[in-house]
Design a protein around this motif. Structure first.
Motif, PDB file in Angstrom:
ATOM      1  N   SER A  20      28.378  14.741 -14.921  1.00 39.17           N
ATOM      2  CA  SER A  20      27.312  13.759 -14.788  1.00 39.17           C
ATOM      3  C   SER A  20      27.854  12.384 -14.445  1.00 39.17           C
TER       4      SER A  20
ATOM      5  N   ASN B 106      27.534   1.496 -14.176  1.00 39.46           N
ATOM      6  CA  ASN B 106      27.739   2.717 -13.423  1.00 39.46           C
ATOM      7  C   ASN B 106      26.798   2.688 -12.226  1.00 39.46           C
ATOM      8  N   LYS B 107      26.725   3.778 -11.485  1.00 36.03           N
ATOM      9  CA  LYS B 107      25.910   3.820 -10.281  1.00 36.03           C
ATOM     10  C   LYS B 107      24.482   3.382 -10.562  1.00 36.03           C
ATOM     11  N   LEU B 109      20.860   3.945  -9.695  1.00 38.12           N
ATOM     12  CA  LEU B 109      20.186   5.049  -9.029  1.00 38.12           C
ATOM     13  C   LEU B 109      18.875   4.648  -8.386  1.00 38.12           C
ATOM     14  N   SER B 124      20.251   2.753 -14.040  1.00 44.82           N
ATOM     15  CA  SER B 124      21.606   3.115 -13.681  1.00 44.82           C
ATOM     16  C   SER B 124      22.084   4.292 -14.497  1.00 44.82           C
ATOM     17  N   GLN B 125      23.180   4.895 -14.027  1.00 42.32           N
ATOM     18  CA  GLN B 125      23.665   6.067 -14.716  1.00 42.32           C
ATOM     19  C   GLN B 125      24.353   5.730 -16.035  1.00 42.32           C
ATOM     20  N   THR B 148      21.540   9.836 -19.575  1.00 40.15           N
ATOM     21  CA  THR B 148      22.206   9.199 -18.448  1.00 40.15           C
ATOM     22  C   THR B 148      21.512   9.384 -17.116  1.00 40.15           C
ATOM     23  N   TRP B 149      20.715  10.407 -16.992  1.00 39.28           N
ATOM     24  CA  TRP B 149      20.126  10.618 -15.666  1.00 39.28           C
ATOM     25  C   TRP B 149      18.787   9.898 -15.543  1.00 39.28           C
ATOM     26  N   TRP B 391      25.497   2.882  -5.386  1.00 36.62           N
ATOM     27  CA  TRP B 391      26.363   3.531  -6.345  1.00 36.62           C
ATOM     28  C   TRP B 391      27.570   2.674  -6.709  1.00 36.62           C
TER      29      TRP B 391
END
Lengths: 107, 430
Positions: A20, B106-107, B109, B124-125, B148-149, B391
């Protein structure tokens, strides 16, 4: 700045917590990889075929206009609103675009 | 249901359900077909209409498809860029990145603009959702989330926030709504309410014209309309044969249609009230990552993994333009129109944003700056600025300064400089 490989399919037994955080995978690649599609060849199913035929009949009956007319109207909309489009025309240099009053004072 | 014992001459995939099993060779209307015994039973109960078999249906669908193509081609008398030849070529655009928003770990999204045209929300992730002020770069709210998603977020018209959270390995495919308030001390994460549930990951969400209903698209191939208050499913939309990756609502106030695009390379237009698929467009060669309506509502654009963006007109019922270049080989993951619809901003996986002239079909400019894939581009509601999320964990806000006033600005700066130099000369002389 060369981007690396775009998309890689990973088999399910390799999915760990680390995937992930990995840079390349989107949910569409991990959660339903396209190689494991049971019902994707549903064209051979009888009821699906019947539904498809009904859907195609519906789509064929849609009223259409000529592309020349549709294109002319799209173009007209563009040109009519081009003056208000701040990304096209620009805002006065140095000003704050977010405080810009929405009057057409941009010359 | 157990199989009857019978002499099986062949073993293989059944013509009807595609499962490999012992097949019965039967004749339907003098046509040889191979069905597994379960399907034979089902067929006997289904009651086929007169003369209808799998073969005849296949043939009928082929002829209907051809007829559809013919009908569409009959009206294709001219190309969009030919009609647009008389339009003035765009002057050089001066759109540049003016703000870089750093703060995610983090990325990033997804991002969206608030209706007050100044605030942006991004997810974000690293599990955080941040509300930014796009001009001052202040972070107004930060909502930490347990998973996280966090794939997407959208700002509702009346100041509540919608988030899609997919748990680890798709176990938590929910869409939650969080009412945002000015009180910074409020624990926002505790006030979230789960609205939508799908059987696979949720890929996109959008509020309808009011705050009351939410439209979601999912990896299970369906879209769904939910009532926010009760969490009840109001309507579901079936028709895609693979994951639905994106959806967009028609812009008009009274409109009740939306378009969705998915991994089956099709873009479908749906009626929200009846759940019917009104029109379908299949000309992309790979997954459609993003669909967006033209500001007038008569057309839409789609961005796809086949490195092209395509423009479809709804009333002519066909594709009217393809935006591609031999030098672009990476897929486009997002697209958005400028206010007038003249420019199409598309974010690609080669870290750039290409700006296309919609009417002429040519590229107007490229925006560089991101250091990883561009995951989302969105034009602000009044069209003044472009926000892009990537990202590389930053967001960038870009806008254009008009070149005309540039000269006046520079001239005034020059006057001040001359003035200060003269003052300097005279003081030195004395």
């Amino acid at each position: 700045l060369t981007p690396l490989f775009n998309v890689v399919l990973i088999p399910i037994h390799k999915i760990t917590k680390e995937t992930s955080f990995s840079p390349f995978f989107l949910p569409k690649d991990i959660f339903s990889p396209k190689t494991i599609t049971n019902n994707m060849t549903s064209n051979s199913n009888l009821s699906n075929m019947r539904r498809l035929v009904e859907q195609l009949k519906l789509e064929a009956s849609v009223e259409r206009i000529k592309v020349s007319q549709a294109a002319a109207e799209l173009q007209q909309y563009c040109l009519q609103n081009a003056g208000k489009d701040a990304l096209l025309v620009g805002v006065p240099t140095g000003s704050n675009p977010f405080r810009e009053p929405r009057s057409c004072a941009i010359v | 249901m157990c199989d009857q014992t019978f002499m099986a001459a062949t073993f293989g995939p059944c013509d009807s359900c595609s499962k490999p099993s012992p097949l019965m060779n039967i004749y339907i209307k003098n046509e040889a077909t191979n069905y597994c015994s379960l399907c034979v039973e089902m067929m006997a109960c289904q009651g086929l209409q007169k003369g209808e078999t799998l073969e005849s249906l296949k043939r009928e669908s082929e002829t209907l498809k051809k007829k559809l193509e013919e009908e569409r081609n009959k009206l294709n008398d001219v190309e969009l860029h030919q009609v647009a030849e008389k339009v003035e070529v765009l002057s050089a655009l001066s759109i540049k990145t003016r703000r870089v928003l750093k703060g995610h770990g983090n990325k990033v999204l997804c991002m969206d603009w608030c209706k007050d045209k100044r605030r942006m929300v991004s997810s974000s992730q690293d599990g955080k959702v941040i509300v930014w002020d796009a001009f001052t770069l202040n972070k107004e709210h930060g909502v930490p989330l347990p998973c996280t998603w966090v794939l997407a977020c959208a700002y509702a018209p009346l100041r509540s926030l919608c988030l899609i959270m997919n748990g680890y390995l798709g176990l938590d495919n929910k869409c939650s709504v969080i009412p945002l308030s000015l009180d910074k001390n409020e624990n926002l994460a505790a006030k979230k309410k789960s609205v939508a549930m799908h059987t696979n990951y949720v890929s996109g969400c959008s509020f309808t014209n009011s705050d009351m209903q939410l439209l979601t698209s999912s990896g299970d191939g369906t879209c769904a309309l939910w009532d926010v208050e009760s969490g009840q499913l109001l309507q579901s939309f079936h028709g895609h044969t693979a994951d639905v990756l994106s959806l967009d609502l028609a812009p008009s106030e009274t409109g009740n249609t939306f378009v969705s695009g998915g991994c089956d390379m099709k873009a479908n237009v749906w009626d929200m009230r009846s759940g019917q698929n009104i029109q379908s467009f299949e000309s992309h060669e790979s997954d459609i990552n993003c669909v967006k309506y033209y500001p007038s509502g008569d057309a839409f654009a789609s961005a796809s993994d086949d490195a092209t963006c395509r423009f479809y007109d709804l009333r002519a019922d066909r594709e009217v333009a393809v935006y591609q270049k031999d030098s672009i080989i990476f897929g486009a993951s997002t697209c958005d129109f400028s206010l007038s619809g003249r420019l199409l901003f598309a974010g690609y996986n080669d870290y750039t944003i290409n700006v296309w002239d919609v009417l002429k079909g040519t590229r107007a400019t490229i925006l560089f700056g991101h250091e990883n894939r561009v995951s989302r581009v969105r034009v602000s509601p009044d069209g003044t600025a472009l926000g892009s999320a990537s990202w590389d964990s930053t967001l960038r806000v870009s806008w254009s300064f008009s070149t005309g006033s540039n000269y006046i600005f520079r001239f005034i700066k020059l006057l001040f400089w001359v003035n200060s130099r003269l003052v300097l000369e005279f003081t030195v002389a004395f």
